[in-house]
Design a protein around this motif. Structure first.
Motif, PDB file in Angstrom:
ATOM      1  N   MET A  23      46.455  -2.808  18.676  1.00 51.39           N
ATOM      2  CA  MET A  23      46.666  -3.555  17.440  1.00 51.39           C
ATOM      3  C   MET A  23      45.796  -2.960  16.337  1.00 51.39           C
ATOM      4  N   ILE A  24      46.379  -2.795  15.171  1.00 48.11           N
ATOM      5  CA  ILE A  24      45.670  -2.206  14.034  1.00 48.11           C
ATOM      6  C   ILE A  24      44.725  -3.247  13.423  1.00 48.11           C
ATOM      7  N   SER A  25      43.521  -2.808  13.081  1.00 49.48           N
ATOM      8  CA  SER A  25      42.565  -3.736  12.489  1.00 49.48           C
ATOM      9  C   SER A  25      42.952  -4.036  11.040  1.00 49.48           C
ATOM     10  N   ILE A  26      42.414  -5.113  10.539  1.00 48.48           N
ATOM     11  CA  ILE A  26      42.707  -5.506   9.159  1.00 48.48           C
ATOM     12  C   ILE A  26      42.206  -4.432   8.199  1.00 48.48           C
ATOM     13  N   ALA A  27      41.015  -3.907   8.432  1.00 53.60           N
ATOM     14  CA  ALA A  27      40.454  -2.874   7.548  1.00 53.60           C
ATOM     15  C   ALA A  27      41.331  -1.628   7.552  1.00 53.60           C
ATOM     16  N   ALA A  28      41.777  -1.205   8.726  1.00 50.36           N
ATOM     17  CA  ALA A  28      42.633  -0.019   8.812  1.00 50.36           C
ATOM     18  C   ALA A  28      43.949  -0.258   8.086  1.00 50.36           C
ATOM     19  N   PHE A  29      44.493  -1.450   8.223  1.00 51.33           N
ATOM     20  CA  PHE A  29      45.736  -1.790   7.527  1.00 51.33           C
ATOM     21  C   PHE A  29      45.558  -1.692   6.010  1.00 51.33           C
ATOM     22  N   TYR A  30      44.461  -2.269   5.508  1.00 50.74           N
ATOM     23  CA  TYR A  30      44.194  -2.206   4.069  1.00 50.74           C
ATOM     24  C   TYR A  30      44.029  -0.760   3.591  1.00 50.74           C
ATOM     25  N   THR A  48      41.209 -15.069   8.189  1.00 50.96           N
ATOM     26  CA  THR A  48      39.920 -14.789   8.815  1.00 50.96           C
ATOM     27  C   THR A  48      39.109 -16.059   9.075  1.00 50.96           C
TER      28      THR A  48
END
Length: 91
Positions: free
Chosen positions: A1-8, A85
């Motif tokens: 699963m992609i992290s929120i930071a990586a997605f942003y 979050t």
């Protein structure tokens, strides 16, 4: 699963590139990227890249209606991020 930071980061890079494409199209008087598309990218989390592109490329900074909608999408995105979050399970 992609992290929120990586997605942003990914969506921000995509937004920056899209703004750059639109800026070049404006200069060359070619078909432009729709403002809806730019706002959608911002709403999805690409607003940091969009903001950086606006400042770096001097693009869309003087258009008042665009800026108003842009900052509204930022507010909605941040509110959704905070909601996810702070209340990850809807609690």
């Amino acid at each position: 699963m992609i992290s929120i930071a990586a997605f942003y980061i990914v969506v921000s890079v995509l937004a920056y590139v899209t703004y750059a494409i639109d800026k070049q199209a404006a200069i060359k008087q070619r078909r432009r990227v729709s403002e809806k598309s730019l706002h959608l990218l911002g709403l999805l989390g690409g607003w940091p890249g969009g903001l950086f592109a606006q400042q770096r490329l001097r693009h869309k900074t003087q258009k008042t209606t665009f800026q108003a909608i842009f900052w509204l999408t930022v507010a909605v995105n941040v509110a959704c991020l905070l909601s996810l979050t702070l209340y990850p399970y809807g609690g």
